[in-house]
Scaffold this motif. Structure first.
Motif, PDB file in Angstrom:
ATOM      1  N   SER A  24      -7.228  -4.122   4.302  1.00 53.31           N
ATOM      2  CA  SER A  24      -7.140  -4.408   2.871  1.00 53.31           C
ATOM      3  C   SER A  24      -8.414  -4.034   2.131  1.00 53.31           C
ATOM      4  O   SER A  24      -8.380  -3.696   0.953  1.00 53.31           O
ATOM      5  N   ASP A 187      -3.990  -7.271  -4.233  1.00 55.50           N
ATOM      6  CA  ASP A 187      -5.082  -6.532  -3.604  1.00 55.50           C
ATOM      7  C   ASP A 187      -6.348  -7.377  -3.527  1.00 55.50           C
ATOM      8  O   ASP A 187      -7.060  -7.357  -2.511  1.00 55.50           O
ATOM      9  N   ASP A 190      -5.757 -10.181  -0.870  1.00 61.47           N
ATOM     10  CA  ASP A 190      -5.807  -9.611   0.480  1.00 61.47           C
ATOM     11  C   ASP A 190      -7.241  -9.258   0.868  1.00 61.47           C
ATOM     12  O   ASP A 190      -7.660  -9.438   2.018  1.00 61.47           O
ATOM     13  N   HIS A 194      -9.052 -11.051   3.960  1.00 58.07           N
ATOM     14  CA  HIS A 194      -9.444 -10.198   5.093  1.00 58.07           C
ATOM     15  C   HIS A 194     -10.854 -10.552   5.538  1.00 58.07           C
ATOM     16  O   HIS A 194     -11.136 -10.664   6.747  1.00 58.07           O
TER      17      HIS A 194
END
Length: 223
Positions: A24, A187, A190, A194
């Motif tokens: 990501s 986005d 994520d 991550h």
């Protein structure tokens, strides 16, 4: 230049590109890079149009003033003068916003040089400013990694930041992130999660893209 005509279309078209990566961080970085490239092209053409339009409006204003001096004080001419001045002010506002953003980036690059004294100060305070735990919902947690961030928490942190503050030298301010939150919310979430799960920055990403900088003593809350 977020208010220039057609900017929304550039952002939404650029963000719709497909990026093939299971990471990501890499997907987010590549989307930002592609978007930044398209914005630069858009801004360049916009500046040329603005300069041309400003010259035309300035010439028109001088012509109107000359007619008024010669005795033409009709209501329609005075109204035209007001409208011309308004358009000039709007162009000047866009130009000032652009210059302010450039100055911010320039200061970020040149203002804080990586001097030896700077590193000595940072290293001396590193131990003092270490985050050994935080309060989460009134409970002290010395291993915050056990409490993952929720989507609502991430959004709240973004909204708590000043809109004119930029997270990095990429020039994307928090005002930009808020404005297009519906577009890149997944986005951003994520991206944060991550890092939470892996605690590492992928090879090829700028290590300064994500930095925790405590600004107060005895930090106990992420705010």
């Amino acid at each position: 230049m977020i208010d220039i005509e057609g900017f929304d279309d550039v952002v939404r078209h650029s963000w719709a590109i497909g990026v093939e990566s299971n990471n990501s961080w890499v997907r987010f970085k590549k989307k930002l890079q592609f978007l930044k490239s398209n914005i630069q092209v858009k801004n360049s053409s916009s500046r040329i149009r603005c300069r041309s339009k400003r010259k035309m409006l300035q010439d028109s204003l001088e012509s109107i003033d000359a007619r008024i001096i010669e005795g033409d004080g009709s209501a329609s001419l005075r109204e035209l003068r007001v409208m011309t001045l308004k358009e000039l002010n709007e162009l000047d506002h866009l130009s000032n916003v652009d210059l302010a953003q450039k100055a911010k980036v320039k200061w970020g690059i040149e203002g804080g040089e990586n001097s030896g004294h700077f590193h000595v100060v940072v290293n001396r305070k590193r131990h003092q400013l270490a985050i050994r735990g935080i309060f989460i919902d009134g409970v002290w947690v010395d291993d915050p990694g056990r409490s993952p961030f929720s989507r609502e928490e991430i959004k709240r942190v973004v909204w708590d930041c000043g809109s004119s503050k930029a997270p990095g030298l990429d020039g994307f301010s928090f005002g930009f992130i808020k404005r297009y939150w519906d577009l890149h919310e997944d986005d951003v979430v994520d991206f944060v999660l991550h890092f939470y799960h892996h605690s590492s920055i992928p090879k090829g990403s700028n290590a300064s893209f994500f930095t925790v900088i405590p600004k107060i003593w005895s930090l106990v809350k992420l705010k």
